[in-house]
Structure formats: C-alpha cells, structure tokens
Design a protein around this motif. Structure first.
Motif, mmCIF file in Angstrom:
data_model
loop_
_atom_site.group_PDB
_atom_site.id
_atom_site.type_symbol
_atom_site.label_atom_id
_atom_site.label_comp_id
_atom_site.label_asym_id
_atom_site.label_seq_id
_atom_site.Cartn_x
_atom_site.Cartn_y
_atom_site.Cartn_z
ATOM 1 N N GLY A 52 2.324 -16.440 -4.458
ATOM 2 C CA GLY A 52 1.663 -17.375 -4.136
ATOM 3 C C GLY A 52 2.564 -17.402 -2.616
ATOM 4 N N GLY A 53 2.608 -17.956 -1.580
ATOM 5 C CA GLY A 53 3.210 -18.009 -0.240
ATOM 6 C C GLY A 53 4.232 -18.599 -0.765
ATOM 7 N N ASP A 54 5.023 -18.888 -1.384
ATOM 8 C CA ASP A 54 6.699 -19.769 -1.764
ATOM 9 C C ASP A 54 7.323 -18.473 -3.100
ATOM 10 N N GLY A 55 6.323 -17.950 -3.724
ATOM 11 C CA GLY A 55 6.525 -16.963 -4.817
ATOM 12 C C GLY A 55 5.473 -16.728 -6.478
ATOM 13 N N VAL A 56 6.262 -16.381 -6.993
ATOM 14 C CA VAL A 56 5.573 -16.355 -7.978
ATOM 15 C C VAL A 56 5.373 -16.982 -8.685
ATOM 16 N N PRO A 57 4.197 -17.869 -9.441
ATOM 17 C CA PRO A 57 4.357 -18.491 -10.670
ATOM 18 C C PRO A 57 4.566 -18.161 -12.345
ATOM 19 N N CYS A 58 4.694 -18.449 -13.057
ATOM 20 C CA CYS A 58 4.475 -18.069 -14.469
ATOM 21 C C CYS A 58 4.430 -18.789 -15.577
ATOM 22 N N GLN A 59 3.518 -18.262 -16.244
ATOM 23 C CA GLN A 59 3.290 -19.540 -17.536
ATOM 24 C C GLN A 59 4.247 -19.034 -18.580
ATOM 25 N N PRO A 60 5.249 -19.723 -19.096
ATOM 26 C CA PRO A 60 5.856 -19.562 -20.486
ATOM 27 C C PRO A 60 4.502 -19.573 -21.598
ATOM 28 N N LEU A 61 5.052 -18.692 -22.466
ATOM 29 C CA LEU A 61 4.010 -19.065 -23.493
ATOM 30 C C LEU A 61 4.829 -19.175 -25.202
ATOM 31 N N HIS A 62 6.393 -18.940 -25.039
ATOM 32 C CA HIS A 62 7.249 -19.834 -26.043
ATOM 33 C C HIS A 62 8.478 -19.569 -25.804
ATOM 34 N N GLN A 63 9.457 -19.624 -26.256
ATOM 35 C CA GLN A 63 10.857 -20.194 -25.804
ATOM 36 C C GLN A 63 11.366 -19.990 -27.432
ATOM 37 N N GLN A 89 0.768 -1.516 -0.515
ATOM 38 C CA GLN A 89 0.534 0.142 0.276
ATOM 39 C C GLN A 89 1.034 1.641 -0.211
ATOM 40 N N ALA A 90 1.399 1.539 0.837
ATOM 41 C CA ALA A 90 2.687 2.144 0.635
ATOM 42 C C ALA A 90 4.204 2.501 -0.206
ATOM 43 N N GLU A 91 3.969 3.167 -1.007
ATOM 44 C CA GLU A 91 5.615 3.499 -1.962
ATOM 45 C C GLU A 91 6.098 2.603 -1.849
ATOM 46 N N ASP A 92 7.357 2.503 -0.323
ATOM 47 C CA ASP A 92 8.604 1.740 -0.357
ATOM 48 C C ASP A 92 8.312 0.559 0.544
ATOM 49 N N ARG A 93 7.241 -0.098 0.551
ATOM 50 C CA ARG A 93 6.729 -1.522 0.580
ATOM 51 C C ARG A 93 6.815 -2.163 -0.277
ATOM 52 N N PHE A 94 7.847 -3.030 -0.179
ATOM 53 C CA PHE A 94 8.188 -4.032 -0.775
ATOM 54 C C PHE A 94 7.914 -5.686 -0.389
ATOM 55 N N THR A 95 7.790 -6.441 -1.183
ATOM 56 C CA THR A 95 8.180 -7.556 -0.278
ATOM 57 C C THR A 95 8.432 -8.973 -1.941
ATOM 58 N N PRO A 96 9.408 -9.013 -1.207
ATOM 59 C CA PRO A 96 9.947 -9.841 -2.795
ATOM 60 C C PRO A 96 9.457 -11.642 -2.880
ATOM 61 N N HIS A 97 9.403 -11.895 -3.629
ATOM 62 C CA HIS A 97 8.654 -13.674 -4.509
ATOM 63 C C HIS A 97 9.772 -13.859 -5.812
ATOM 64 N N ALA A 98 10.037 -15.102 -5.669
ATOM 65 C CA ALA A 98 11.158 -15.939 -5.935
ATOM 66 C C ALA A 98 10.167 -15.760 -7.704
ATOM 67 N N VAL A 99 10.352 -16.099 -8.702
ATOM 68 C CA VAL A 99 9.536 -16.335 -10.528
ATOM 69 C C VAL A 99 10.258 -17.918 -10.821
ATOM 70 N N HIS A 100 8.976 -18.730 -10.476
ATOM 71 C CA HIS A 100 8.893 -20.000 -11.115
ATOM 72 C C HIS A 100 8.737 -20.170 -11.994
ATOM 73 N N GLY A 101 9.476 -21.175 -12.652
ATOM 74 C CA GLY A 101 8.685 -21.860 -14.860
ATOM 75 C C GLY A 101 9.570 -20.786 -16.089
ATOM 76 N N LEU A 102 10.689 -20.589 -14.896
ATOM 77 C CA LEU A 102 11.660 -20.030 -16.154
ATOM 78 C C LEU A 102 12.851 -20.909 -16.467
ATOM 79 N N PRO A 103 13.793 -20.878 -16.773
ATOM 80 C CA PRO A 103 14.986 -21.827 -17.806
ATOM 81 C C PRO A 103 16.377 -20.923 -15.669
ATOM 82 N N GLU A 104 16.647 -21.949 -16.011
ATOM 83 C CA GLU A 104 17.905 -22.268 -15.094
ATOM 84 C C GLU A 104 18.731 -21.303 -15.380
ATOM 85 N N GLY A 105 19.867 -20.734 -15.874
ATOM 86 C CA GLY A 105 20.820 -19.662 -16.094
ATOM 87 C C GLY A 105 20.991 -18.069 -14.987
#
Length: 682
Positions: free
Chosen positions: A583-594, A529-545
């Motif tokens: 989500g609780g552990d992170g943010v899921p993503c939907q890969p559309l094309h690689q 809600q505040a401009e200086d408040r952020f919560t980190p989430h790992a993005v799942h579903g992306l390639p490693e590297g």
C-alpha cells in the motif's frame, strides 16, 4: 754321459708385467742320438752349467774340439728356415757351426717360426743346475714326439707344441695371456668397451680424457647442453668454421656459444624411468580421486532419490486413506491430529567443547548438514563450520572460514555445495563445501548479522549489517556491493534476520522482495523491474518489540516472526502471518495465530516454520524457550501444542527440519551440541 741318449733341459722364467704371478715352464726332452762315430766324435759333458755366473766352456772329448761359450762365439746358424734363438746378454748362444759337423735341418724338419710366439728370456737369478734337472723322475713322458727320430729339429718342434698346449705340468696357452702384453692405452680402451664406463660423465667425449675444474681443459658446454673440455671444443669449432656443429647431437654451434661451467664434479644420474613412473603415478592418483568423488556423488544422489521415493510413498498412502474415508470431518484436522506422530531423539552430537555454536544450515541437494563453531586449534583461531553426515549421523571435518564469530549462513538453492556466511569480522564469504576453500570474500562496512540468497537468480545475495543497512552483492562483481539499502527514516537498528520472498502473481502478495527483521520491527523491501531497484514498506499488524527471527515458507507464502518480551507483553511471541499486499503507507499483514513462549528471550535464537511430515500444505512451528531450556513444537493448522523437546539444560539457538533416508528429522542446536530427532508415526 751315455752315447745312446742325451738329455737337454731348458728352464724358462717368464717375469711378465701383467698382474698374474709368474709361472715356471719346464721342458724336458729326451731322445736317442744317432750314431755319430763317423759324422762327429762323441760329446762329453763335464760339470753342470751354472747360468748365474760366467758359463764355463763345455769340455768336449778328443774326437770333438770343446765348444766355446764366450761372448765372442757367433750365433747358432739355423739356416734361413729357422731364425736364431735369443739367449739374452747374460747367456751367450752356443755356436756349433765351426767346431762340430753341422747337422742338416732342411729336409728332416719343417722351419720353426718364432715371430708370433717369442720365448721369454732366461733369467739369471736362479742358477741352472744340470745335475739337478736331468733325472729319470723329472723326465716328462706324455706328449713327446717319436723318439726314434734322430733329428734335433723334431725335438724343438715338439717343445714348441708343448708350450702351446696346456699339459699336465701346468703350462697354459700363450694366447690366453696375450692380453697381458697389450699397451696401457689399448687396455684402457678395451676396459671401457667391455664394461659400461662408470666415469662417462667425467670425461670429454672428444679426447676421452677427464676434464678439470681449472686450466685449459676445464668443463665447458654448448647451447645444446653437452659437456666437453674447453680446449677440445674450441679446436673442434675452430676447425669446423663457419658451420660448426656439436660433436654429439650435430646442433649448430659457434665459438661464442661455449660456456664455462664452474663445478668441481659433474655426474648425472639417469632418472628418466623414475620420473616417468612418478608422472604416471600422479596421473593415476588424480584419476582415482576423480572416480572416487564421482562414485560418492552417485551414491549420495541414489540415497537422496531413494529417500524422496519413500517420502512420496508415505504421502501417497495418506492421500489414499483420506480419499477413501467416509467421515465428514475435514481431512486436515483428521490427518494432522496430535495422535498421528511425534519426534523421538535419535542421537546427540558434540559440536564444540568450549561452546560458541550459533546457527545450522542444510543443503537438500547434497544432504549436507553444517553447524557453526569456533576453532579448536589455538594456532589457527577463528570460526568455521563442522560438517555433519545425515546418513550415519557423525561429524566429518571442520572448515575454517571467518576470523570472528559467525552469525548466519545459508546454502545456495542453485549451486550445490556453495555456502554463504557472514560474521563479526566484517566479511561475507562464499565457501565451497566440496573443496573446503573460500571462493569469494567481500568486505562490509560493519559486522554482518544476517544473510539470504536470491532464489530467482543464482548471481545475487544479500547481507544485513549491524548498522541497519542491507548490502546486495553480485558474484560476477568481486570488488564490492552492488546496492546498499538503508532503513527508512534514518533508523539504524541491527538487522537480525533476512528472508527472500519470490515473485508469485497468484498469491495475495503478488510482488517479490526482501523481508527484513530488525530490533526495531519488520520492513518489506519491494523489488522492482530491475534487480537493484527496491522500495521499502513497513509491515503493519505485527506485535511491538524487537524482532529476533524471520522464517518464510515458499509453498504457502506464510511468515513466522519472533519478538522479544515487551512492556505490554511479558512473554516472547511467535506470530504466524500472511502478507496481503503493498500500500501507500506500508504492507498490511494478516496474523493467523500467535504462539506464546517463555518469559526470557535474551539470545537472538532462530525459530522455524516448516512443512509437517507427510504434507506440503500444512505447517509446523518450532522455537526455543530460554526459561525452560526446551524446544516447543506446535501444529500451525490445529494451533495445538504437540510436544516439547529437552536440550540438555542448554538454551536452543537454532532449529532446522530436513529429510534424510526416507524419514523426516528435526535438528536442534545448542552452544555445544546438536540433537537429532526423527519423526515417528503413531
């Protein structure tokens, strides 16, 4: 001498003190004498009178005793109506009162006045020779009175009239030379009055005498600034006590206000008109610059509006064609097939002769394109940006910004012309492209690699550092960062890219935040809600590297992430995905094309996700291939490869899409050049 006529010659030499040369005035008078047999015996002149020596007595005949010309001779009696004629000490006057019968001068001639015009004395330097001057050729005939008059006073009056009138003999008026007999003080005042006094700034206005640089009459001034002699102004104020005033401006002054000026010469030049003209010239220049700037901005806005109208016309024509088509195939696949158009090279621009270019930025509000480059001036080293005109495609000017390599930059979506840039010199700077000056500069704990603007507010921006920290800055706070965001788990991977995700309640990712790409992976910072408040989430579903680049499309809310080759994948990968939610552990993503790239990916090059020309909801992908030194263009909807664009055997470092002059362009940046391509419909 003949008894019927007598000649009298008077020669006067006027040696005046004036600058004009002396003139010789001659007066030759001749008149018949009356019959003086009964009145007086006839006169006989023996030798000529020599005035250089002692004048001998005039020998008279027996009828008249001789005229005595000694010093004891009394002056000539001219009655009360005529004052005596002064003949100086060298030539005593001739007395004719006792020796001869006096001639009555009361009735025949008016009195002779010698008060206003005095005859100059006779000089004894030249001898007076009567025989030489009394000759028929020397007798002046013009302007003579009536010779029939037998009386001498009439002849004297005629002589005075000839002296007062300029005649043929060169005698000038006495009034014309009266200025030569003025006193020196009056002559000086007259000269100052007639001409503008050149030494006005060197004289005292009280005594009109030149002031000095020492002594009692040295230069002194009052509080009002007027200059006087010290003794003069001191006496003036002492006499005018207790209410003294300046002699020139009547400003109140006292004796203690006198200030001695130590100067050899005071001479002021009147520059009032020049200063006024210069002031008006500066005002005119300022007004002209503002008018020219306003005109340039108006022309640029007109061109941008015209280009936008052309683009909307093309889009409208395509929509009409799609609506009128009776084919059953999807509109998307038909209208965006590989046969619709392609990019063609328009021009290549040299950016840096020594290389060092890294990133591009475009401002859609002003149509300005800038490219980072090192300075060409060895005296002023550092890095800056080179302005490129999108209208005529030429380089305009270089703007120095950083002391070390510039890693990333972005134009503000709210303030036209404000450029945010970060570099290896541990600074983040805001630079105005209108004035080419740095507006704000912030120090960072380490080298900054990435930056991004807050698109919801024009006050905040973000910087990604080499140590894995994200710093949030507020333009209203010039002391430093507002919030520091550290990677979860204590990781310290360098931040390679930042992308701001605006808030959108209708999308699959309803919250807003900041998408961060690091060499260890991707992280999404959810904004509270505040401009200086952020919560980190790992993005799942992306390639490693290692993630080298991130690109976010605001319209479709799709993302493009580029990864280096890894042990499991020998080629670089460019993944198009969509964030689904937090989500609780992170943010899921939907890969559309690689999209598969080359086998080499050493440079931290930028890949771009942008709208396809003629459509807002269809996307295209562009990225560089270091193995072939080309740029690949893909259609994200059909997942088909459109074309590859060569880059003069240099690896592609950045790709940028923009619209200008009613056409869509694609700029490709290498280390030394910018290649501009234009979309052409087939």
């Amino acid at each position: 001498m003949d008894q019927d006529a007598a000649a009298v010659v008077i020669e006067m030499n006027d040696d005046s003190n004036s600058s004009s040369s002396s003139e010789e005035d001659e007066l030759i008078l001749e008149a018949p004498l009356p019959d003086m047999v009964q009145v007086a015996p006839a006169l006989s002149v023996t030798p000529p009178i020599n005035m250089a020596q002692q004048a001998p007595p005039i020998s008279m005949t027996q009828q008249a005793p001789p005229i005595s010309m000694t010093q004891q001779a009394p002056p000539i009696s001219m009655t009360q109506q005529a004052p005596p004629i002064s003949m100086t000490q060298q030539a005593p006057p001739i007395s004719m009162t006792q020796q001869t019968t006096p001639i009555s001068m009361t009735q025949q001639a008016p009195p002779i006045s010698m008060t206003q015009q005095q005859a100059p004395p006779i000089s004894r330097t030249t001898p007076f020779n009567m025989a030489q001057w009394v000759s028929p050729s020397r007798v002046a005939q013009p302007h003579l009175p009536n010779l029939a008059q037998p009386h001498l006073p009439n002849l004297a009056q005629a002589a005075l009239q000839r002296l007062a009138v300029k005649g043929g003999g060169g005698v000038e008026r006495l009034d014309d030379s009266s200025a030569d007999f003025k006193s020196p003080k009056k002559r000086k005042l007259q000269e100052e009055k007639d001409g503008d006094c050149d030494n006005e700034g060197q004289t005292c206005s009280i005594c009109f005498e030149p002031w000095t640089n020492s002594g009692g009459h040295r230069i002194a001034s009052l509080r009002c600034g007027h200059l006087f002699g010290y003794t003069c102004i001191e006496k003036w104020l002492k006499k005018a006590q207790p209410s003294g005033k300046c002699p020139q401006c009547n400003f109140k002054a006292r004796r203690k206000d006198i200030r001695v000026i130590y100067a050899k010469l005071v001479s002021a030049v009147d520059t009032t008109e020049r200063d006024r003209a210069l002031k008006e010239l500066e005002a005119e220049k300022t007004l002209r610059i503002s008018v020219q700037k306003a005109e340039a901005q108006a022309v640029l806005q007109y061109q941008l509006a015209k280009a936008e109208c052309e683009r909307l016309k093309v889009q409208l024509d395509l929509m009409r064609q799609d609506c009128g088509s009776k084919q059953t195939e999807p509109v998307l696949e038909r209208s965006f097939s590989t046969k619709d158009g392609r990019y063609a090279l328009v021009k290549g621009l040299n950016v840096s002769q020594t290389g060092g270019s890294r990133v591009l930025a475009h401002n859609p509000l002003t149509g300005m394109l800038v490219a980072s480059k090192p300075s060409n001036n060895q005296l002023v080293p550092g890095y800056g940006v080179l302005k490129l005109s999108t209208l005529d495609l030429h380089c305009s000017e270089y703007v120095p910004i950083h002391g070390a390599a510039l890693r990333d930059m972005s134009f503000s979506p709210h303030d036209a012309g404000m450029l945010l840039s970060v570099g290896m010199d541990k600074t983040a700077k805001l630079t105005s492209m209108h004035s080419n000056t740095t507006v704000l500069s912030y120090k960072t704990p380490g080298p900054a690699w990435a930056c991004a603007w807050n698109q919801d507010s024009d006050h905040y921006f973000y910087c990604g550092l080499q140590n894995g920290t994200i710093q949030m800055f507020d333009k209203r706070n010039t002391t430093g960062s507002v919030v520091d965001l550290h990677c979860p788990g204590g990781a310290s991977y360098p931040v390679t890219s930042l992308a701001y995700v605006p808030l959108c309640r209708a999308s699959t990712l309803s919250c807003g935040g900041l998408l961060m790409g690091t060499l260890g992976g991707c992280v999404f910072w959810e904004k509270g809600q505040a401009e200086d408040r952020f919560t980190p989430h790992a993005v799942h579903g992306l390639p490693e590297g290692a993630c080298t680049s991130l690109s976010f499309d605001v319209v479709t809310r799709h993302c493009l992430a580029s990864h280096r080759p890894s042990k499991s994948s020998p080629h670089s990968r460019h993944t198009l995905f969509q964030l689904l939610g937090t989500g609780g552990d992170g943010v899921p993503c939907q890969p559309l094309h690689q999209f598969i790239g080359g086998s080499s990916h050493k440079l931290l090059s930028h890949s771009r996700l942008f709208q396809r020309p003629g459509s807002e909801d269809r996307l295209m992908v562009a990225f560089g291939d270091e193995a072939t030194n080309t740029t690949h263009i893909w259609d994200a909807t059909t997942q088909s490869h459109l074309q590859h664009l060569p880059a003069d055997n240099q690896p592609t470092l950045d790709v940028l899409s923009y619209a200008s002059s009613g056409a869509d362009h694609l700029a490709i940046l290498t280390e030394s050049k910018v290649f501009v391509h234009q979309w052409q419909w087939s």
